[in-house]
Enzyme design. Structure first.
Site, PDB file in Angstrom:
ATOM      1  CG  ASP A   1      31.740  33.175  35.612  1.00  0.00           C
ATOM      2  OD1 ASP A   1      31.859  31.892  35.874  1.00  0.00           O
ATOM      3  OD2 ASP A   1      31.414  33.614  35.843  1.00  0.00           O
ATOM      4  CE  LYS A   2      33.681  33.594  46.020  1.00  0.00           C
ATOM      5  NZ  LYS A   2      35.000  34.149  46.581  1.00  0.00           N
TER       6      LYS A   2
END
Length: 313
Positions: A146-147
């Site tokens: 994920d970011k």
């Protein structure tokens, strides 16, 4: 004239028997492609979906483990990755595989509405050629983090590497270990969370533990306990979207800093306190084991230090 984004998906053992149109729709949605099942059915009829091994396919087909489905996703405009000179920590690089130690806050690959400023843009700026098999927006992407998760993520540079690494992920032979800070003092020192994960029926932007979801297994070991938090090491057996975040929220210990699945009052960190620390895989050409380690980022080190000192939490 319309172009197409080519993307490919490999059928996992636990996915055998699912309808092709349902399975493909879920994978496309996971890749941020806003699509409905009825549109996927039209694509199948139009010949935009092909299979390896080759053969006639229908939207109602039951998929089988080991099959790969390639989709020509229509796009209104051709997509071209723009090189961006982004600071990247490349920890492994050879003719077949490149591994990046991604900082928190950086997206792995371009997506609709976010065409620049990703790890992929940064790799292209360095002249690194990635396998086209992941698609125009996801070249060489075999897995993602994920970011707002930091740590190790690998990319395939050749077609052979793409197929070899995705097969290792399918058979759960890739070693992936994470370090996380979760809310609450956990009572178990070790354990396994096995709960199926799928799209949240109330919010399609989120994942959730749902009965109709895909098999998801997370193993964990407690490393250290604080007054109101616990430091844990997690090992992924499967790799579902947001798996660690969803699993720990489901057992009452959401990740610190998680703005989607966590609590409003949490630790001072920009994003979830989750770090992809260890990545191990069999090299697609040499057959040798490659095992890489990433140190905890400064923000998590500072949190742990402050928790030990009783300055927070």
């Amino acid at each position: 004239m319309r172009s197409a984004v080519r993307t490919a998906y490999l059928v996992g053992t636990e996915e055998t028997g699912e309808r092709l149109d349902k399975w493909l729709t879920e994978h496309l949605q996971d890749d941020d492609i806003d699509i409905s099942r009825s549109v996927v059915q039209k694509w199948v009829k139009a010949g935009l979906v092909s299979r390896i091994p080759a053969g006639k396919i229908k939207a109602s087909d039951a998929i089988e483990a080991g099959q790969t489905y390639t989709v020509e996703v229509p796009e209104d405009e051709p997509f071209e990755i723009v090189p961006d000179d982004i600071p990247l920590s490349i920890v492994y690089d050879d003719p077949h595989v490149v591994v990046v130690d991604k900082p928190r806050g950086l997206v792995v690959h371009p997506a609709a509405g976010h065409p620049r400023g990703t790890v992929i843009n940064g790799l292209v700026a360095r002249g690194i050629t990635l396998s086209a098999l992941g698609g125009d927006m996801r070249p060489g992407v075999v897995h993602r983090i994920d970011k707002d998760t930091s740590g190790l993520v690998m990319f395939a540079k050749t077609e052979m590497a793409y197929y070899a690494l995705t097969e290792q992920l399918r058979t759960h032979s890739v070693e992936r270990q994470y370090i996380a800070i979760v809310h609450g003092r956990m009572t178990h020192e070790t354990g396994t969370v096995e709960m199926p994960i799928g799209r949240d029926p109330q919010d399609r932007q989120k994942m959730a533990v749902v009965e109709s979801g895909k098999r998801a297994v997370t193993h964990f070991q407690v490393l250290e306990k604080f007054e109101r938090y616990t430091l844990v090491q997690c090992r992924l057996e499967t790799g579902r979207t947001h798996q660690i975040r969803v699993h720990f929220a489901a057992i009452g210990h959401p990740l610190a800093g998680d703005q989607v699945y966590g609590r409003r009052h949490t630790l001072p960190i920009h994003g979830q306190a989750l770090h992809a620390k260890t990545l191990g895989f069999i090299h697609p050409e040499s057959g040798e084991m490659v095992r890489l380690e990433s140190p905890l980022p400064d923000d998590m080190e500072k949190l742990i230090s402050n928790l030990r000192a009783g300055l927070i939490g």
